[in-house]
Design a protein around this motif. Structure first.
Motif, PDB file in Angstrom:
ATOM      1  N   LEU A 183       0.823  -1.201   0.000  1.00 53.12           N
ATOM      2  CA  LEU A 183       0.000   0.000   0.000  1.00 53.12           C
ATOM      3  C   LEU A 183       0.861   1.256   0.000  1.00 53.12           C
ATOM      4  O   LEU A 183       0.497   2.266  -0.622  1.00 53.12           O
ATOM      5  CB  LEU A 183      -0.939  -0.025   1.214  1.00 53.12           C
ATOM      6  CG  LEU A 183      -1.969  -1.166   1.184  1.00 53.12           C
ATOM      7  CD1 LEU A 183      -2.767  -1.201   2.483  1.00 53.12           C
ATOM      8  CD2 LEU A 183      -2.899  -1.022  -0.016  1.00 53.12           C
ATOM      9  N   GLN A 184       2.005   1.217   0.658  1.00 44.41           N
ATOM     10  CA  GLN A 184       2.931   2.341   0.595  1.00 44.41           C
ATOM     11  C   GLN A 184       3.465   2.517  -0.827  1.00 44.41           C
ATOM     12  O   GLN A 184       3.603   3.647  -1.319  1.00 44.41           O
ATOM     13  CB  GLN A 184       4.096   2.135   1.561  1.00 44.41           C
ATOM     14  CG  GLN A 184       3.745   2.338   3.027  1.00 44.41           C
ATOM     15  CD  GLN A 184       4.954   2.163   3.932  1.00 44.41           C
ATOM     16  OE1 GLN A 184       5.755   1.255   3.743  1.00 44.41           O
ATOM     17  NE2 GLN A 184       5.085   3.047   4.917  1.00 44.41           N
ATOM     18  N   HIS A 185       3.770   1.401  -1.477  1.00 49.93           N
ATOM     19  CA  HIS A 185       4.260   1.441  -2.852  1.00 49.93           C
ATOM     20  C   HIS A 185       3.212   2.022  -3.791  1.00 49.93           C
ATOM     21  O   HIS A 185       3.527   2.849  -4.663  1.00 49.93           O
ATOM     22  CB  HIS A 185       4.655   0.031  -3.289  1.00 49.93           C
ATOM     23  CG  HIS A 185       5.214  -0.042  -4.664  1.00 49.93           C
ATOM     24  ND1 HIS A 185       4.610  -0.765  -5.678  1.00 49.93           N
ATOM     25  CD2 HIS A 185       6.323   0.517  -5.220  1.00 49.93           C
ATOM     26  CE1 HIS A 185       5.318  -0.652  -6.780  1.00 49.93           C
ATOM     27  NE2 HIS A 185       6.361   0.113  -6.533  1.00 49.93           N
ATOM     28  N   LEU A 186       1.971   1.622  -3.621  1.00 46.50           N
ATOM     29  CA  LEU A 186       0.896   2.165  -4.446  1.00 46.50           C
ATOM     30  C   LEU A 186       0.730   3.664  -4.199  1.00 46.50           C
ATOM     31  O   LEU A 186       0.563   4.449  -5.137  1.00 46.50           O
ATOM     32  CB  LEU A 186      -0.418   1.435  -4.153  1.00 46.50           C
ATOM     33  CG  LEU A 186      -0.555   0.039  -4.755  1.00 46.50           C
ATOM     34  CD1 LEU A 186      -1.819  -0.638  -4.227  1.00 46.50           C
ATOM     35  CD2 LEU A 186      -0.610   0.117  -6.277  1.00 46.50           C
ATOM     36  N   GLY A 233       3.020   5.859  -6.029  1.00 43.31           N
ATOM     37  CA  GLY A 233       2.728   6.029  -7.450  1.00 43.31           C
ATOM     38  C   GLY A 233       1.818   7.205  -7.752  1.00 43.31           C
ATOM     39  O   GLY A 233       1.745   7.667  -8.900  1.00 43.31           O
ATOM     40  N   ARG A 234       1.136   7.694  -6.752  1.00 43.02           N
ATOM     41  CA  ARG A 234       0.277   8.869  -6.957  1.00 43.02           C
ATOM     42  C   ARG A 234       1.115  10.129  -7.167  1.00 43.02           C
ATOM     43  O   ARG A 234       0.679  11.067  -7.826  1.00 43.02           O
ATOM     44  CB  ARG A 234      -0.650   9.058  -5.754  1.00 43.02           C
ATOM     45  CG  ARG A 234      -1.615   7.901  -5.534  1.00 43.02           C
ATOM     46  CD  ARG A 234      -2.470   8.128  -4.300  1.00 43.02           C
ATOM     47  NE  ARG A 234      -3.339   6.988  -4.040  1.00 43.02           N
ATOM     48  CZ  ARG A 234      -4.528   6.799  -4.616  1.00 43.02           C
ATOM     49  NH1 ARG A 234      -4.978   7.696  -5.460  1.00 43.02           N
ATOM     50  NH2 ARG A 234      -5.245   5.728  -4.330  1.00 43.02           N
ATOM     51  N   ALA A 235       2.320  10.124  -6.601  1.00 40.21           N
ATOM     52  CA  ALA A 235       3.160  11.317  -6.689  1.00 40.21           C
ATOM     53  C   ALA A 235       3.888  11.421  -8.028  1.00 40.21           C
ATOM     54  O   ALA A 235       4.135  12.527  -8.513  1.00 40.21           O
ATOM     55  CB  ALA A 235       4.174  11.315  -5.546  1.00 40.21           C
ATOM     56  N   ASP A 236       4.244  10.275  -8.616  1.00 42.03           N
ATOM     57  CA  ASP A 236       5.031  10.331  -9.854  1.00 42.03           C
ATOM     58  C   ASP A 236       4.273   9.819 -11.082  1.00 42.03           C
ATOM     59  O   ASP A 236       4.864   9.577 -12.134  1.00 42.03           O
ATOM     60  CB  ASP A 236       6.333   9.545  -9.694  1.00 42.03           C
ATOM     61  CG  ASP A 236       6.111   8.075  -9.378  1.00 42.03           C
ATOM     62  OD1 ASP A 236       4.952   7.614  -9.455  1.00 42.03           O
ATOM     63  OD2 ASP A 236       7.094   7.376  -9.055  1.00 42.03           O
ATOM     64  N   GLY A 237       2.963   9.627 -10.926  1.00 43.77           N
ATOM     65  CA  GLY A 237       2.149   9.226 -12.074  1.00 43.77           C
ATOM     66  C   GLY A 237       2.269   7.773 -12.482  1.00 43.77           C
ATOM     67  O   GLY A 237       1.906   7.412 -13.603  1.00 43.77           O
ATOM     68  N   THR A 238       2.775   6.928 -11.583  1.00 44.66           N
ATOM     69  CA  THR A 238       2.944   5.509 -11.916  1.00 44.66           C
ATOM     70  C   THR A 238       1.951   4.621 -11.182  1.00 44.66           C
ATOM     71  O   THR A 238       2.131   3.407 -11.137  1.00 44.66           O
ATOM     72  CB  THR A 238       4.376   5.042 -11.581  1.00 44.66           C
ATOM     73  OG1 THR A 238       4.600   5.195 -10.153  1.00 44.66           O
ATOM     74  CG2 THR A 238       5.411   5.862 -12.346  1.00 44.66           C
ATOM     75  N   TRP A 239       0.904   5.212 -10.625  1.00 43.96           N
ATOM     76  CA  TRP A 239      -0.023   4.432  -9.800  1.00 43.96           C
ATOM     77  C   TRP A 239      -0.641   3.282 -10.585  1.00 43.96           C
ATOM     78  O   TRP A 239      -0.699   2.147 -10.093  1.00 43.96           O
ATOM     79  CB  TRP A 239      -1.127   5.347  -9.250  1.00 43.96           C
ATOM     80  CG  TRP A 239      -2.068   4.631  -8.325  1.00 43.96           C
ATOM     81  CD1 TRP A 239      -1.925   4.423  -6.987  1.00 43.96           C
ATOM     82  CD2 TRP A 239      -3.314   3.997  -8.686  1.00 43.96           C
ATOM     83  NE1 TRP A 239      -2.985   3.713  -6.479  1.00 43.96           N
ATOM     84  CE2 TRP A 239      -3.856   3.434  -7.497  1.00 43.96           C
ATOM     85  CE3 TRP A 239      -4.009   3.866  -9.879  1.00 43.96           C
ATOM     86  CZ2 TRP A 239      -5.059   2.754  -7.485  1.00 43.96           C
ATOM     87  CZ3 TRP A 239      -5.214   3.173  -9.869  1.00 43.96           C
ATOM     88  CH2 TRP A 239      -5.735   2.627  -8.677  1.00 43.96           C
ATOM     89  N   ILE A 298      -4.246   4.027   6.690  1.00 49.43           N
ATOM     90  CA  ILE A 298      -4.532   5.460   6.640  1.00 49.43           C
ATOM     91  C   ILE A 298      -4.809   5.854   5.198  1.00 49.43           C
ATOM     92  O   ILE A 298      -4.290   5.246   4.255  1.00 49.43           O
ATOM     93  CB  ILE A 298      -3.353   6.275   7.215  1.00 49.43           C
ATOM     94  CG1 ILE A 298      -2.063   5.963   6.452  1.00 49.43           C
ATOM     95  CG2 ILE A 298      -3.172   5.992   8.693  1.00 49.43           C
ATOM     96  CD1 ILE A 298      -0.875   6.796   6.897  1.00 49.43           C
ATOM     97  N   ASP A 299      -5.624   6.857   5.028  1.00 52.44           N
ATOM     98  CA  ASP A 299      -6.022   7.292   3.698  1.00 52.44           C
ATOM     99  C   ASP A 299      -4.789   7.624   2.842  1.00 52.44           C
ATOM    100  O   ASP A 299      -3.853   8.258   3.337  1.00 52.44           O
ATOM    101  CB  ASP A 299      -6.917   8.536   3.840  1.00 52.44           C
ATOM    102  CG  ASP A 299      -7.678   8.831   2.570  1.00 52.44           C
ATOM    103  OD1 ASP A 299      -8.361   7.928   2.075  1.00 52.44           O
ATOM    104  OD2 ASP A 299      -7.563   9.972   2.073  1.00 52.44           O
ATOM    105  N   PRO A 300      -4.695   7.155   1.580  1.00 51.30           N
ATOM    106  CA  PRO A 300      -5.720   6.449   0.801  1.00 51.30           C
ATOM    107  C   PRO A 300      -5.545   4.930   0.771  1.00 51.30           C
ATOM    108  O   PRO A 300      -5.960   4.286  -0.198  1.00 51.30           O
ATOM    109  CB  PRO A 300      -5.503   7.035  -0.595  1.00 51.30           C
ATOM    110  CG  PRO A 300      -4.006   7.189  -0.674  1.00 51.30           C
ATOM    111  CD  PRO A 300      -3.556   7.560   0.719  1.00 51.30           C
ATOM    112  N   MET A 301      -4.927   4.350   1.784  1.00 51.28           N
ATOM    113  CA  MET A 301      -4.677   2.913   1.772  1.00 51.28           C
ATOM    114  C   MET A 301      -5.945   2.070   1.619  1.00 51.28           C
ATOM    115  O   MET A 301      -5.950   1.093   0.861  1.00 51.28           O
ATOM    116  CB  MET A 301      -3.910   2.505   3.025  1.00 51.28           C
ATOM    117  CG  MET A 301      -2.457   2.953   3.041  1.00 51.28           C
ATOM    118  SD  MET A 301      -1.601   2.391   4.542  1.00 51.28           S
ATOM    119  CE  MET A 301       0.084   2.923   4.175  1.00 51.28           C
TER     120      MET A 301
END
Length: 253
Positions: free
Chosen positions: A140-143, A146-152, A176-179
Protein backbone atom coordinates in the motif's frame (compact mmCIF):
# COMPACT_ATOMS: atom_id res chain seq x y z
CA UNK A 1 35.94 -35.37 -25.03
CA UNK A 2 36.11 -35.00 -28.80
CA UNK A 3 32.34 -35.39 -29.03
CA UNK A 4 31.88 -32.27 -26.91
CA UNK A 5 34.31 -30.26 -29.01
CA UNK A 6 32.30 -30.93 -32.14
CA UNK A 7 28.86 -30.47 -30.60
CA UNK A 8 29.46 -27.54 -28.23
CA UNK A 9 29.22 -24.70 -30.80
CA UNK A 10 26.20 -26.28 -32.49
CA UNK A 11 24.33 -26.85 -29.22
CA UNK A 12 25.06 -23.29 -28.10
CA UNK A 13 23.83 -21.94 -31.42
CA UNK A 14 20.58 -23.88 -30.94
CA UNK A 15 20.35 -22.74 -27.28
CA UNK A 16 20.70 -26.35 -26.14
CA UNK A 17 23.96 -25.94 -24.23
CA UNK A 18 22.34 -27.49 -21.16
CA UNK A 19 22.79 -30.87 -22.82
CA UNK A 20 26.54 -30.49 -22.45
CA UNK A 21 26.27 -31.08 -18.70
CA UNK A 22 25.06 -34.65 -19.17
CA UNK A 23 26.34 -35.45 -22.66
CA UNK A 24 29.38 -37.48 -21.62
CA UNK A 25 27.46 -39.45 -18.98
CA UNK A 26 24.62 -40.15 -21.40
CA UNK A 27 27.09 -41.25 -24.09
CA UNK A 28 28.65 -43.78 -21.71
CA UNK A 29 25.19 -44.99 -20.67
CA UNK A 30 24.22 -45.37 -24.30
CA UNK A 31 27.25 -47.55 -25.02
CA UNK A 32 26.89 -49.66 -21.88
CA UNK A 33 23.14 -50.03 -22.28
CA UNK A 34 23.23 -50.47 -26.03
CA UNK A 35 20.69 -47.71 -26.50
CA UNK A 36 19.32 -46.95 -29.91
CA UNK A 37 20.01 -43.52 -31.41
CA UNK A 38 16.44 -42.53 -30.62
CA UNK A 39 16.78 -43.59 -26.98
CA UNK A 40 20.02 -41.61 -26.64
CA UNK A 41 18.40 -38.52 -28.14
CA UNK A 42 15.34 -38.92 -25.93
CA UNK A 43 17.47 -38.98 -22.76
CA UNK A 44 19.35 -35.86 -23.82
CA UNK A 45 16.11 -34.05 -24.59
CA UNK A 46 14.69 -35.07 -21.21
CA UNK A 47 17.77 -33.56 -19.56
CA UNK A 48 17.28 -30.31 -21.44
CA UNK A 49 13.57 -30.14 -20.60
CA UNK A 50 14.34 -30.71 -16.92
CA UNK A 51 17.10 -28.09 -16.94
CA UNK A 52 14.76 -25.51 -18.48
CA UNK A 53 11.98 -26.39 -16.04
CA UNK A 54 14.32 -25.88 -13.07
CA UNK A 55 15.54 -22.60 -14.52
CA UNK A 56 11.97 -21.36 -14.95
CA UNK A 57 11.08 -22.48 -11.42
CA UNK A 58 14.03 -20.58 -9.98
CA UNK A 59 12.95 -17.50 -11.92
CA UNK A 60 9.36 -17.73 -10.66
CA UNK A 61 10.53 -18.15 -7.06
CA UNK A 62 12.85 -15.15 -7.39
CA UNK A 63 10.13 -12.98 -8.92
CA UNK A 64 7.72 -14.05 -6.19
CA UNK A 65 10.14 -12.70 -3.54
CA UNK A 66 10.00 -15.95 -1.57
CA UNK A 67 12.30 -17.21 1.17
CA UNK A 68 13.90 -20.42 -0.06
CA UNK A 69 13.53 -22.18 3.32
CA UNK A 70 9.81 -21.51 3.83
CA UNK A 71 8.48 -24.69 2.22
CA UNK A 72 6.07 -27.43 3.25
CA UNK A 73 9.00 -29.81 3.71
CA UNK A 74 10.50 -27.41 6.25
CA UNK A 75 7.27 -26.83 8.16
CA UNK A 76 7.06 -28.32 11.66
CA UNK A 77 3.70 -30.09 11.61
CA UNK A 78 4.16 -31.42 15.12
CA UNK A 79 4.47 -28.03 16.80
CA UNK A 80 0.77 -27.16 16.42
CA UNK A 81 -0.91 -30.56 16.01
CA UNK A 82 -4.39 -29.00 15.75
CA UNK A 83 -3.51 -27.55 12.33
CA UNK A 84 -5.64 -29.14 9.62
CA UNK A 85 -2.84 -30.76 7.63
CA UNK A 86 -5.23 -32.25 5.08
CA UNK A 87 -6.65 -28.80 4.34
CA UNK A 88 -3.16 -27.39 3.82
CA UNK A 89 -2.18 -30.21 1.47
CA UNK A 90 -5.41 -29.77 -0.46
CA UNK A 91 -4.58 -26.08 -0.89
CA UNK A 92 -1.07 -27.04 -1.99
CA UNK A 93 -2.60 -28.90 -4.93
CA UNK A 94 -3.42 -25.50 -6.43
CA UNK A 95 -7.11 -26.09 -7.13
CA UNK A 96 -7.98 -22.75 -5.54
CA UNK A 97 -5.72 -21.02 -8.08
CA UNK A 98 -7.28 -22.74 -11.06
CA UNK A 99 -10.71 -21.78 -9.71
CA UNK A 100 -9.50 -18.22 -8.96
CA UNK A 101 -10.53 -18.52 -5.33
CA UNK A 102 -8.91 -16.88 -2.30
CA UNK A 103 -7.35 -18.22 0.90
CA UNK A 104 -7.54 -16.48 4.29
CA UNK A 105 -4.97 -17.66 6.84
CA UNK A 106 -5.68 -16.37 10.35
CA UNK A 107 -4.19 -16.89 13.78
CA UNK A 108 -2.11 -15.30 16.53
CA UNK A 109 1.43 -14.10 15.98
CA UNK A 110 4.15 -16.69 15.48
CA UNK A 111 2.06 -19.77 14.69
CA UNK A 112 3.36 -20.19 11.13
CA UNK A 113 0.94 -18.19 8.97
CA UNK A 114 3.60 -16.55 6.82
CA UNK A 115 5.53 -19.80 6.51
CA UNK A 116 2.43 -21.63 5.27
CA UNK A 117 1.61 -18.81 2.85
CA UNK A 118 5.12 -18.96 1.41
CA UNK A 119 4.94 -22.76 1.29
CA UNK A 120 1.74 -22.52 -0.75
CA UNK A 121 3.51 -20.00 -2.97
CA UNK A 122 6.40 -22.43 -3.55
CA UNK A 123 3.94 -25.15 -4.51
CA UNK A 124 2.21 -22.75 -6.91
CA UNK A 125 5.54 -21.87 -8.50
CA UNK A 126 6.30 -25.56 -9.00
CA UNK A 127 3.00 -25.90 -10.84
CA UNK A 128 3.89 -23.07 -13.19
CA UNK A 129 1.85 -20.24 -11.67
CA UNK A 130 3.15 -16.69 -11.36
CA UNK A 131 3.18 -15.60 -7.72
CA UNK A 132 3.97 -12.46 -5.74
CA UNK A 133 4.51 -12.41 -1.97
CA UNK A 134 4.35 -8.96 -0.38
CA UNK A 135 3.82 -7.35 2.99
CA UNK A 136 0.40 -5.67 2.85
CA UNK A 137 1.53 -2.37 4.34
CA UNK A 138 4.55 -2.15 2.03
CA UNK A 139 2.34 -2.82 -1.00
CA UNK A 140 0.00 0.00 0.00
CA UNK A 141 2.93 2.34 0.59
CA UNK A 142 4.26 1.44 -2.85
CA UNK A 143 0.90 2.17 -4.45
CA UNK A 144 0.63 5.47 -2.61
CA UNK A 145 4.05 6.50 -3.94
CA UNK A 146 2.73 6.03 -7.45
CA UNK A 147 0.28 8.87 -6.96
CA UNK A 148 3.16 11.32 -6.69
CA UNK A 149 5.03 10.33 -9.85
CA UNK A 150 2.15 9.23 -12.07
CA UNK A 151 2.94 5.51 -11.92
CA UNK A 152 -0.02 4.43 -9.80
CA UNK A 153 -1.76 2.48 -12.58
CA UNK A 154 1.45 0.69 -13.54
CA UNK A 155 2.11 -0.19 -9.92
CA UNK A 156 -1.45 -1.43 -9.47
CA UNK A 157 -1.05 -3.62 -12.55
CA UNK A 158 2.01 -5.27 -10.98
CA UNK A 159 -0.23 -6.52 -8.15
CA UNK A 160 -3.07 -7.55 -10.44
CA UNK A 161 -0.93 -9.44 -12.96
CA UNK A 162 0.30 -12.46 -10.90
CA UNK A 163 -1.99 -15.46 -10.76
CA UNK A 164 -1.46 -15.58 -6.99
CA UNK A 165 -0.98 -12.49 -4.82
CA UNK A 166 -0.04 -13.13 -1.19
CA UNK A 167 -0.76 -10.26 1.19
CA UNK A 168 1.18 -10.92 4.36
CA UNK A 169 0.39 -9.39 7.77
CA UNK A 170 -2.90 -7.78 6.80
CA UNK A 171 -4.21 -5.67 9.67
CA UNK A 172 -0.90 -5.53 11.52
CA UNK A 173 -0.65 -1.77 10.92
CA UNK A 174 -3.53 0.72 10.62
CA UNK A 175 -4.76 1.72 7.18
CA UNK A 176 -4.53 5.46 6.64
CA UNK A 177 -6.02 7.29 3.70
CA UNK A 178 -5.72 6.45 0.80
CA UNK A 179 -4.68 2.91 1.77
CA UNK A 180 -8.25 1.58 2.16
CA UNK A 181 -9.11 2.80 -1.34
CA UNK A 182 -5.94 1.27 -2.83
CA UNK A 183 -6.56 -2.03 -1.07
CA UNK A 184 -10.10 -2.09 -2.40
CA UNK A 185 -8.78 -1.49 -5.93
CA UNK A 186 -6.36 -4.42 -5.63
CA UNK A 187 -9.13 -6.72 -4.37
CA UNK A 188 -11.63 -5.50 -6.94
CA UNK A 189 -9.26 -5.81 -9.91
CA UNK A 190 -8.33 -9.34 -8.91
CA UNK A 191 -11.88 -10.46 -8.15
CA UNK A 192 -12.56 -13.71 -10.06
CA UNK A 193 -9.44 -12.97 -12.13
CA UNK A 194 -6.66 -14.16 -9.81
CA UNK A 195 -6.26 -15.61 -6.34
CA UNK A 196 -5.38 -13.70 -3.19
CA UNK A 197 -3.87 -15.34 -0.12
CA UNK A 198 -4.11 -13.22 3.04
CA UNK A 199 -2.35 -13.79 6.35
CA UNK A 200 -3.60 -11.92 9.39
CA UNK A 201 -3.38 -12.09 13.16
CA UNK A 202 -6.87 -10.61 13.27
CA UNK A 203 -10.08 -12.57 12.83
CA UNK A 204 -12.04 -11.73 9.63
CA UNK A 205 -14.79 -10.27 11.83
CA UNK A 206 -12.31 -7.52 12.82
CA UNK A 207 -11.32 -6.59 9.27
CA UNK A 208 -14.15 -4.12 8.47
CA UNK A 209 -12.99 -1.68 11.16
CA UNK A 210 -9.53 -1.53 9.57
CA UNK A 211 -10.89 0.26 6.50
CA UNK A 212 -12.39 3.19 8.37
CA UNK A 213 -14.89 3.40 5.52
CA UNK A 214 -17.94 1.14 5.89
CA UNK A 215 -18.76 1.25 2.17
CA UNK A 216 -15.25 0.29 1.04
CA UNK A 217 -15.03 -2.33 3.77
CA UNK A 218 -18.30 -3.93 2.75
CA UNK A 219 -17.54 -3.94 -0.97
CA UNK A 220 -13.90 -5.03 -0.65
CA UNK A 221 -14.30 -7.70 1.98
CA UNK A 222 -17.37 -9.13 0.28
CA UNK A 223 -15.27 -9.74 -2.84
CA UNK A 224 -12.34 -11.06 -0.82
CA UNK A 225 -14.47 -13.51 1.18
CA UNK A 226 -16.51 -14.69 -1.82
CA UNK A 227 -15.12 -18.05 -3.00
CA UNK A 228 -12.59 -17.93 -0.14
CA UNK A 229 -11.34 -20.77 2.02
CA UNK A 230 -10.35 -19.93 5.59
CA UNK A 231 -7.49 -21.64 7.40
CA UNK A 232 -7.40 -20.90 11.13
CA UNK A 233 -4.20 -21.69 13.04
CA UNK A 234 -4.17 -21.79 16.83
CA UNK A 235 -1.59 -22.78 19.38
CA UNK A 236 1.80 -21.66 20.60
CA UNK A 237 4.26 -19.30 18.94
CA UNK A 238 7.37 -20.64 17.22
CA UNK A 239 9.19 -17.43 18.02
CA UNK A 240 8.27 -17.61 21.70
CA UNK A 241 9.65 -21.12 21.78
CA UNK A 242 12.85 -19.88 20.17
CA UNK A 243 13.23 -17.17 22.80
CA UNK A 244 12.75 -19.72 25.56
CA UNK A 245 15.58 -21.74 24.06
CA UNK A 246 17.90 -18.77 24.19
CA UNK A 247 17.17 -17.36 20.75
CA UNK A 248 17.54 -20.61 18.84
CA UNK A 249 16.03 -20.16 15.37
CA UNK A 250 12.90 -22.22 14.70
CA UNK A 251 10.36 -22.65 11.96
CA UNK A 252 7.65 -20.04 12.11
CA UNK A 253 6.34 -16.65 11.06
Amino acid sequence: MELNQHLTPKLKQLRLSGMLATLEARARQAVDGQWTYVEFLERLLEDEVERRAQKQLALRVRRAALTSTKTLDAFDWNFNPTLNRQQVLQLASGDYIRRKHNVLICGPAGVGKSHLAQALAHEACRQGFDVLFVNTHKMLQHLHGGRADGTWERRLASYVRPQVLILDDFGLKPLIDPMPSDLYDVINERYEVGSIVVTSNRAPSEWPELFGNPLLASAGLDRLAHHAETLVITGKSYRAQGQQKGGEQTTGA
